[in-house]
Write a protein that holds these residues in place. Structure first.
Motif, PDB file in Angstrom:
ATOM      1  N   UNK A 124      12.214 122.886 -84.198  1.00  0.00           N
ATOM      2  CA  UNK A 124      11.411 122.218 -83.014  1.00  0.00           C
ATOM      3  C   UNK A 124      10.394 123.274 -82.388  1.00  0.00           C
ATOM      4  N   UNK A 125      10.690 124.728 -82.367  1.00  0.00           N
ATOM      5  CA  UNK A 125       9.763 125.695 -81.852  1.00  0.00           C
ATOM      6  C   UNK A 125       8.260 125.603 -82.773  1.00  0.00           C
ATOM      7  N   UNK A 126       8.631 125.335 -84.028  1.00  0.00           N
ATOM      8  CA  UNK A 126       7.449 125.373 -84.924  1.00  0.00           C
ATOM      9  C   UNK A 126       6.598 124.353 -84.985  1.00  0.00           C
ATOM     10  N   UNK A 127       7.345 123.152 -84.585  1.00  0.00           N
ATOM     11  CA  UNK A 127       6.660 122.018 -84.620  1.00  0.00           C
ATOM     12  C   UNK A 127       5.802 121.727 -83.288  1.00  0.00           C
ATOM     13  N   UNK A 128       6.505 122.329 -82.184  1.00  0.00           N
ATOM     14  CA  UNK A 128       5.609 122.256 -81.054  1.00  0.00           C
ATOM     15  C   UNK A 128       4.336 123.090 -81.031  1.00  0.00           C
ATOM     16  N   UNK A 129       4.518 123.990 -81.754  1.00  0.00           N
ATOM     17  CA  UNK A 129       3.356 125.051 -81.773  1.00  0.00           C
ATOM     18  C   UNK A 129       2.355 124.247 -82.510  1.00  0.00           C
ATOM     19  N   UNK A 130       2.765 123.645 -83.545  1.00  0.00           N
ATOM     20  CA  UNK A 130       1.339 122.734 -84.411  1.00  0.00           C
ATOM     21  C   UNK A 130       0.720 121.756 -83.443  1.00  0.00           C
ATOM     22  N   UNK A 131       1.769 121.147 -82.693  1.00  0.00           N
ATOM     23  CA  UNK A 131       1.302 119.758 -81.609  1.00  0.00           C
ATOM     24  C   UNK A 131       0.238 120.747 -80.778  1.00  0.00           C
ATOM     25  N   UNK A 132       0.730 121.891 -80.133  1.00  0.00           N
ATOM     26  CA  UNK A 132      -0.276 122.534 -79.025  1.00  0.00           C
ATOM     27  C   UNK A 132      -1.511 122.798 -79.816  1.00  0.00           C
ATOM     28  N   UNK A 133      -1.403 123.460 -81.003  1.00  0.00           N
ATOM     29  CA  UNK A 133      -2.469 124.020 -81.922  1.00  0.00           C
ATOM     30  C   UNK A 133      -3.715 122.868 -81.917  1.00  0.00           C
ATOM     31  N   UNK A 134      -2.973 121.491 -82.424  1.00  0.00           N
ATOM     32  CA  UNK A 134      -3.899 120.331 -82.556  1.00  0.00           C
ATOM     33  C   UNK A 134      -4.410 120.082 -81.241  1.00  0.00           C
ATOM     34  N   UNK A 135      -3.904 119.956 -80.358  1.00  0.00           N
ATOM     35  CA  UNK A 135      -4.131 119.528 -78.840  1.00  0.00           C
ATOM     36  C   UNK A 135      -5.374 120.446 -78.610  1.00  0.00           C
ATOM     37  N   UNK A 136      -5.160 121.716 -78.600  1.00  0.00           N
ATOM     38  CA  UNK A 136      -6.074 122.809 -78.121  1.00  0.00           C
ATOM     39  C   UNK A 136      -7.392 122.608 -79.144  1.00  0.00           C
ATOM     40  N   UNK A 137      -7.268 122.588 -80.433  1.00  0.00           N
ATOM     41  CA  UNK A 137      -8.391 122.367 -81.395  1.00  0.00           C
ATOM     42  C   UNK A 137      -9.313 121.211 -80.905  1.00  0.00           C
ATOM     43  N   UNK A 138      -8.875 120.066 -80.232  1.00  0.00           N
ATOM     44  CA  UNK A 138      -9.784 119.065 -80.093  1.00  0.00           C
ATOM     45  C   UNK A 138     -10.570 119.364 -78.868  1.00  0.00           C
ATOM     46  N   UNK A 139     -10.595 120.514 -78.077  1.00  0.00           N
ATOM     47  CA  UNK A 139     -11.466 121.062 -77.125  1.00  0.00           C
ATOM     48  C   UNK A 139     -12.850 121.155 -77.699  1.00  0.00           C
ATOM     49  N   UNK A 140     -12.820 121.483 -78.993  1.00  0.00           N
ATOM     50  CA  UNK A 140     -13.975 121.642 -79.740  1.00  0.00           C
ATOM     51  C   UNK A 140     -14.722 120.350 -80.054  1.00  0.00           C
ATOM     52  N   UNK A 141     -14.264 119.266 -79.928  1.00  0.00           N
ATOM     53  CA  UNK A 141     -14.991 118.089 -79.973  1.00  0.00           C
ATOM     54  C   UNK A 141     -15.805 117.484 -78.872  1.00  0.00           C
ATOM     55  N   UNK A 142     -15.807 118.441 -77.883  1.00  0.00           N
ATOM     56  CA  UNK A 142     -16.501 117.741 -76.543  1.00  0.00           C
ATOM     57  C   UNK A 142     -16.120 118.608 -75.387  1.00  0.00           C
ATOM     58  N   UNK A 143     -16.841 118.481 -74.174  1.00  0.00           N
ATOM     59  CA  UNK A 143     -16.573 119.472 -73.075  1.00  0.00           C
ATOM     60  C   UNK A 143     -15.446 118.866 -72.325  1.00  0.00           C
ATOM     61  N   UNK A 144     -14.836 119.658 -71.468  1.00  0.00           N
ATOM     62  CA  UNK A 144     -13.928 119.463 -70.500  1.00  0.00           C
ATOM     63  C   UNK A 144     -12.427 119.594 -71.100  1.00  0.00           C
ATOM     64  N   UNK A 145     -11.270 119.285 -70.301  1.00  0.00           N
ATOM     65  CA  UNK A 145     -10.069 119.573 -70.914  1.00  0.00           C
ATOM     66  C   UNK A 145      -9.512 118.674 -71.931  1.00  0.00           C
ATOM     67  N   UNK A 146      -8.482 118.955 -72.514  1.00  0.00           N
ATOM     68  CA  UNK A 146      -7.998 118.257 -73.664  1.00  0.00           C
ATOM     69  C   UNK A 146      -7.867 116.539 -72.893  1.00  0.00           C
ATOM     70  N   UNK A 147      -7.943 115.485 -73.677  1.00  0.00           N
ATOM     71  CA  UNK A 147      -7.991 114.204 -73.130  1.00  0.00           C
ATOM     72  C   UNK A 147      -6.477 113.859 -73.021  1.00  0.00           C
ATOM     73  N   UNK A 148      -6.511 112.859 -72.208  1.00  0.00           N
ATOM     74  CA  UNK A 148      -4.985 112.395 -71.888  1.00  0.00           C
ATOM     75  C   UNK A 148      -5.111 111.020 -72.789  1.00  0.00           C
ATOM     76  N   UNK A 149      -3.960 110.140 -72.632  1.00  0.00           N
ATOM     77  CA  UNK A 149      -3.579 109.063 -73.503  1.00  0.00           C
ATOM     78  C   UNK A 149      -3.734 109.016 -74.895  1.00  0.00           C
ATOM     79  N   UNK A 150      -3.384 109.948 -75.569  1.00  0.00           N
ATOM     80  CA  UNK A 150      -3.656 110.000 -77.108  1.00  0.00           C
ATOM     81  C   UNK A 150      -2.298 110.324 -77.734  1.00  0.00           C
ATOM     82  N   UNK A 151      -1.360 109.391 -77.355  1.00  0.00           N
ATOM     83  CA  UNK A 151       0.012 109.207 -78.020  1.00  0.00           C
ATOM     84  C   UNK A 151       0.682 110.511 -77.982  1.00  0.00           C
ATOM     85  N   UNK A 152       0.894 111.165 -79.319  1.00  0.00           N
ATOM     86  CA  UNK A 152       1.523 112.433 -79.091  1.00  0.00           C
ATOM     87  C   UNK A 152       0.910 113.820 -78.556  1.00  0.00           C
TER      88      UNK A 152
END
Length: 271
Positions: free
Chosen positions: A211-239
Motif C-alpha cells: 500500500x505504501x509503494x502504491x501510494x508513492x507511485x500515485x503521488x509521483x504520477x500526480x506531481x509529474x503532471x505539474x510539468x504539463x502546465x502551470x498551477x497546482x495539480x488539477x482536481x477531478x481526475x479520478x485516482x
C-alpha cells in the motif's frame, strides 16, 4: 537539479562588458563556498566561445553550495548556486520503477524523476513516519525517568544511548528494551534513565508494504503532471482527484494515495 555526491559539477558563467557584449576577461576566478563555510577555487578557463567560461568542481559535501565568479578587464561578477544530494537520499521508489510507472522509455528525464521520487518520499513519510531505513540522532533533555521516547517511529534498532555531559551515565543498548512501534525505551532491570542523553537509532521499515509503494507511485504520477502546465495539480481526475488540502502538503497528495496510506497513518498531528 541536485548533483550526486562525488560527481563533477560543471560551472559556467559569461563575462560581458558594460554594454552586455561577451568579452574575453583579463582574469577569471571562481569560488565555491561549501555548506560548512569552507571554500574551493577550481581553475576557470574560457571555452571556444568568446566570453564564456567554465570550471569543473568535484562535489565533496552534501548541501547547498554558492558559486561566485569574478572577472577583471572588464570588471564583471556573477553569483549562482547548486545543491548536492546525500550519498544515499531517502527514496521509496527506484528510478526503474518510477520510469515504468510514468511510461518513460528514454532516459532524458531521469534526473528530474529522481528529484520527484525524493519529493514524494518526503510526502509519504510526513503521513506515515519514516519508511526508508536510515540512522538518526536525537538529543533528549530530561532529568530522570523510567523511560524515554524517541521522536521518529517506527524504530528498527537502537544503536547507542550515551550521556551528553562528560561524566554522566551512558547505557548499553543490550540492557535496554525498545518498543519499535512507539519508540519507548526502558531499562530491562526496571531502573531509571538519567539524562540528558543522545540516542542514535535506525528508523524506518525493513519491509515496505504494497500500500505504501502504491501510494508513492500515485503521488509521483500526480506531481509529474505539474510539468504539463502551470498551477497546482488539477482536481477531478479520478485516482488523482484531490478533494481538500493536507496541512503542510497542500494539494500534493491525491485522495487514493491518502486512502492507501491510512492503515499506517500517524494521524492529524503529523507535520
Amino acid at each position: 537539479m541536485p548533483f550526486d555526491l562525488g560527481s563533477t559539477v560543471r560551472l559556467a558563467a559569461d563575462c560581458t562588458d558594460p554594454t552586455g557584449v561577451l568579452t574575453t576577461a583579463a582574469t577569471a576566478a571562481v569560488t565555491v563556498t561549501l555548506p560548512d563555510g569552507s571554500t574551493a577555487s577550481p581553475p576557470a578557463s574560457e571555452t571556444g566561445t568568446t566570453g564564456r567560461y567554465q570550471a569543473d568542481y568535484v562535489a565533496t559535501a552534501a548541501g547547498r553550495h554558492t558559486v561566485r565568479w569574478q572577472f577583471t578587464g572588464p570588471a564583471h561578477a556573477y553569483t549562482d548556486m547548486f545543491d548536492v544530494r546525500d550519498a544515499a537520499p531517502p527514496a521509496l521508489l527506484s528510478l526503474a520503477d518510477a520510469r515504468t510507472h510514468l511510461k518513460k522509455n528514454d532516459h532524458g528525464d531521469d534526473d528530474e524523476i529522481r528529484e520527484w521520487i525524493e519529493a514524494c518520499t518526503r510526502a509519504v513519510e510526513q503521513l506515515v513516519g519514516p519508511v526508508v531505513v536510515r540512522t538518526v540522532t536525537q538529543d533528549i533533555f530530561f532529568t530522570s525517568g523510567r523511560s524515554l521516547t524517541l521522536a521518529l517511529t517506527p524504530v528498527v534498532s537502537l544503536v547507542s544511548v550515551s550521556a551528553l555531559s562528560p561524566g554522566d551515565t551512558s547505557y548499553d543498548v543490550q540492557g535496554l528494551h525498545l518498543d519499535g512501534a512507539t519508540g519507548i525505551v526502558t531499562r530491562l532491570d526496571g531502573g531509571l534513565l538519567h539524562g540528558p542523553l543522545r540516542a542514535i537509532s535506525r528508523v524506518g521499515r525493513v519491509v515496505v508494504t504494497a500500500n505504501i509503494r502504491a501510494a508513492a507511485k500515485i503521488i509521483l504520477q500526480h506531481l509529474w503532471r505539474t510539468r504539463q502546465g502551470p498551477g497546482r495539480p488539477q482536481r477531478g481526475m479520478d485516482d488523482y482527484d484531490v478533494s481538500e488540502p493536507i496541512p503542510g502538503l497542500g494539494f500534493a497528495i491525491p485522495n487514493r494515495a491518502v486512502q492507501l496510506l491510512d492503515p499506517d497513518s500517524l494521524g492529524p498531528e503529523v507535520g
